[in-house]
Structures are given as C-alpha cells and as structure tokens.
Design a protein around this motif. Sequence first.
Motif, PDB file in Angstrom:
ATOM      1  N   LEU A  52       5.045 -18.506   4.361  1.00 12.84           N
ATOM      2  CA  LEU A  52       3.681 -17.981   4.414  1.00 12.84           C
ATOM      3  C   LEU A  52       3.524 -16.946   5.519  1.00 12.84           C
ATOM      4  N   ARG A  53       4.110 -17.235   6.682  1.00 16.62           N
ATOM      5  CA  ARG A  53       4.008 -16.298   7.803  1.00 16.62           C
ATOM      6  C   ARG A  53       4.661 -14.967   7.440  1.00 16.62           C
ATOM      7  N   SER A  54       5.811 -14.999   6.759  1.00 14.67           N
ATOM      8  CA  SER A  54       6.477 -13.752   6.365  1.00 14.67           C
ATOM      9  C   SER A  54       5.664 -13.022   5.296  1.00 14.67           C
ATOM     10  N   ARG A  55       5.016 -13.771   4.392  1.00  7.53           N
ATOM     11  CA  ARG A  55       4.169 -13.134   3.385  1.00  7.53           C
ATOM     12  C   ARG A  55       2.951 -12.476   4.027  1.00  7.53           C
ATOM     13  N   ILE A  56       2.384 -13.134   5.011  1.00  3.09           N
ATOM     14  CA  ILE A  56       1.237 -12.556   5.722  1.00  3.09           C
ATOM     15  C   ILE A  56       1.653 -11.251   6.383  1.00  3.09           C
ATOM     16  N   HIS A  57       2.805 -11.262   7.025  1.00  7.03           N
ATOM     17  CA  HIS A  57       3.309 -10.050   7.680  1.00  7.03           C
ATOM     18  C   HIS A  57       3.533  -8.937   6.657  1.00  7.03           C
ATOM     19  N   ALA A  58       4.102  -9.279   5.497  1.00  5.77           N
ATOM     20  CA  ALA A  58       4.338  -8.280   4.449  1.00  5.77           C
ATOM     21  C   ALA A  58       3.022  -7.714   3.921  1.00  5.77           C
ATOM     22  N   LEU A  59       2.018  -8.592   3.747  1.00  5.10           N
ATOM     23  CA  LEU A  59       0.715  -8.118   3.295  1.00  5.10           C
ATOM     24  C   LEU A  59       0.082  -7.166   4.305  1.00  5.10           C
ATOM     25  N   GLN A  60       0.216  -7.497   5.589  1.00  6.34           N
ATOM     26  CA  GLN A  60      -0.339  -6.619   6.622  1.00  6.34           C
ATOM     27  C   GLN A  60       0.346  -5.255   6.602  1.00  6.34           C
ATOM     28  N   GLN A  61       1.645  -5.247   6.417  1.00 12.08           N
ATOM     29  CA  GLN A  61       2.363  -3.976   6.345  1.00 12.08           C
ATOM     30  C   GLN A  61       1.967  -3.187   5.102  1.00 12.08           C
ATOM     31  N   GLN A  62       1.820  -3.869   3.986  1.00 12.40           N
ATOM     32  CA  GLN A  62       1.427  -3.205   2.751  1.00 12.40           C
ATOM     33  C   GLN A  62       0.025  -2.615   2.885  1.00 12.40           C
ATOM     34  N   LYS A  63      -0.858  -3.355   3.539  1.00  8.93           N
ATOM     35  CA  LYS A  63      -2.214  -2.866   3.789  1.00  8.93           C
ATOM     36  C   LYS A  63      -2.168  -1.586   4.614  1.00  8.93           C
ATOM     37  N   GLU A  64      -1.385  -1.595   5.690  1.00 11.18           N
ATOM     38  CA  GLU A  64      -1.282  -0.421   6.558  1.00 11.18           C
ATOM     39  C   GLU A  64      -0.733   0.787   5.799  1.00 11.18           C
ATOM     40  N   ARG A  65       0.294   0.560   4.976  1.00 15.10           N
ATOM     41  CA  ARG A  65       0.859   1.665   4.192  1.00 15.10           C
ATOM     42  C   ARG A  65      -0.177   2.260   3.245  1.00 15.10           C
ATOM     43  N   GLU A  66      -0.924   1.395   2.575  1.00 10.36           N
ATOM     44  CA  GLU A  66      -1.928   1.886   1.633  1.00 10.36           C
ATOM     45  C   GLU A  66      -3.057   2.610   2.352  1.00 10.36           C
ATOM     46  N   LEU A  67      -3.460   2.096   3.506  1.00  8.93           N
ATOM     47  CA  LEU A  67      -4.507   2.772   4.267  1.00  8.93           C
ATOM     48  C   LEU A  67      -4.035   4.131   4.774  1.00  8.93           C
ATOM     49  N   GLN A  68      -2.797   4.220   5.216  1.00  2.00           N
ATOM     50  CA  GLN A  68      -2.261   5.511   5.666  1.00  2.00           C
ATOM     51  C   GLN A  68      -2.163   6.492   4.507  1.00  2.00           C
ATOM     52  N   HIS A  69      -1.798   5.997   3.338  1.00  3.49           N
ATOM     53  CA  HIS A  69      -1.678   6.842   2.159  1.00  3.49           C
ATOM     54  C   HIS A  69      -3.043   7.414   1.750  1.00  3.49           C
ATOM     55  N   GLN A  70      -4.087   6.611   1.925  1.00  2.27           N
ATOM     56  CA  GLN A  70      -5.429   7.018   1.535  1.00  2.27           C
ATOM     57  C   GLN A  70      -6.224   7.628   2.689  1.00  2.27           C
ATOM     58  N   ALA A  71      -5.601   7.803   3.848  1.00  2.00           N
ATOM     59  CA  ALA A  71      -6.314   8.230   5.054  1.00  2.00           C
ATOM     60  C   ALA A  71      -7.072   9.533   4.864  1.00  2.00           C
ATOM     61  N   LEU A  72      -6.540  10.444   4.101  1.00  2.00           N
ATOM     62  CA  LEU A  72      -7.195  11.729   3.916  1.00  2.00           C
ATOM     63  C   LEU A  72      -8.196  11.703   2.764  1.00  2.00           C
ATOM     64  N   GLY A  73      -8.266  10.599   2.073  1.00  2.07           N
ATOM     65  CA  GLY A  73      -9.134  10.494   0.907  1.00  2.07           C
ATOM     66  C   GLY A  73     -10.549  10.061   1.265  1.00  2.07           C
ATOM     67  N   ASP A  74     -11.165   9.441   0.315  1.00  9.18           N
ATOM     68  CA  ASP A  74     -12.557   8.994   0.399  1.00  9.18           C
ATOM     69  C   ASP A  74     -12.705   7.840   1.401  1.00  9.18           C
ATOM     70  N   GLN A  76     -15.082   5.730   1.610  1.00  5.99           N
ATOM     71  CA  GLN A  76     -15.553   4.552   0.869  1.00  5.99           C
ATOM     72  C   GLN A  76     -14.371   3.785   0.282  1.00  5.99           C
ATOM     73  N   ARG A  77     -13.404   4.513  -0.205  1.00  9.10           N
ATOM     74  CA  ARG A  77     -12.200   3.895  -0.771  1.00  9.10           C
ATOM     75  C   ARG A  77     -11.408   3.175   0.316  1.00  9.10           C
ATOM     76  N   LEU A  78     -11.357   3.743   1.508  1.00  6.73           N
ATOM     77  CA  LEU A  78     -10.662   3.084   2.623  1.00  6.73           C
ATOM     78  C   LEU A  78     -11.299   1.735   2.935  1.00  6.73           C
ATOM     79  N   THR A  79     -12.609   1.692   2.940  1.00 10.67           N
ATOM     80  CA  THR A  79     -13.314   0.431   3.210  1.00 10.67           C
ATOM     81  C   THR A  79     -12.997  -0.600   2.138  1.00 10.67           C
ATOM     82  N   THR A  80     -12.992  -0.168   0.890  1.00  6.87           N
ATOM     83  CA  THR A  80     -12.679  -1.075  -0.220  1.00  6.87           C
ATOM     84  C   THR A  80     -11.253  -1.608  -0.112  1.00  6.87           C
ATOM     85  N   ILE A  81     -10.321  -0.725   0.182  1.00 10.27           N
ATOM     86  CA  ILE A  81      -8.919  -1.131   0.345  1.00 10.27           C
ATOM     87  C   ILE A  81      -8.787  -2.120   1.500  1.00 10.27           C
ATOM     88  N   ASN A  82      -9.444  -1.812   2.607  1.00  9.33           N
ATOM     89  CA  ASN A  82      -9.378  -2.676   3.783  1.00  9.33           C
ATOM     90  C   ASN A  82      -9.943  -4.064   3.476  1.00  9.33           C
TER      91      ASN A  82
END
Length: 112
Positions: A52-74, A76-82
């Motif tokens: 579970l701890r490793s899955r949590i870490h992977a989810l946090q990394q995936q979240k960061e990657r997606e937020l960085q990918h969308q950083a220049l976008g909308d 509102q979309r960043l808030t939804t992703i977060n």
Amino acid sequence: MRTDPAPPRPERQPHRLVIEHKHTTQGPRYNSHQRSRLYATVQKLKQQSTLLRSRIHALQQQKERELQHQALGDPQRLTTINLYWNSKIDAMEREYDRNLQQIYRLEDMAGQ
C-alpha cells in the motif's frame, strides 16, 4: 391469561482464538498454534502495508506528472486533476492506517 418469564439467554461463547484460564488473572492466553496464526496474519498485513505504501507513492508521482503535463493548460482542469488524485491517495492512506491498527492490535493480542 398467563405470561411466563422469558428463558435466560445462553452464555456468550468466547472468541475461538481465546483460551480462558480460570485460575489466573492475566486474561486470555494463546497456545503455540494460535500464536503462529496471529504471527502469520501480522506478516501478511505488514506485506500489504508495504505494498500500500508503494502504491501511495506511485499515485503521488503519477499525480505530479499529470499536473506538470497540464500546467500550461486550464487552471480549472488542474483543480479537477488535483482533487481526483487526492481522493485516490486519501482512500489508499486510510486503508494503510486501518492495516497498521490491525497489526498493532494483533501484536498486542499475541503478546509480542
């Protein structure tokens, strides 16, 4: 008309893992088979906690990657992703915490 009192309730049986000793005040004790079952359960829960701890870490990394990918976008979309990723991470952390509580309880039961 006649009313008879209800029959007394049967005594509640102890949990199947508990062996009661009538002549001691130390409370329930466990035989070696029961202790080994408790130990095996604790080991499984510890493995699940590590996973579970490793899955949590992977989810946090995936979240960061997606937020960085969308950083220049909308924004509102960043808030939804977060919010989406935070809800997934929070659910996983609650499961991890429940696992730890169960581990501590079982270790206390086994007297480890």
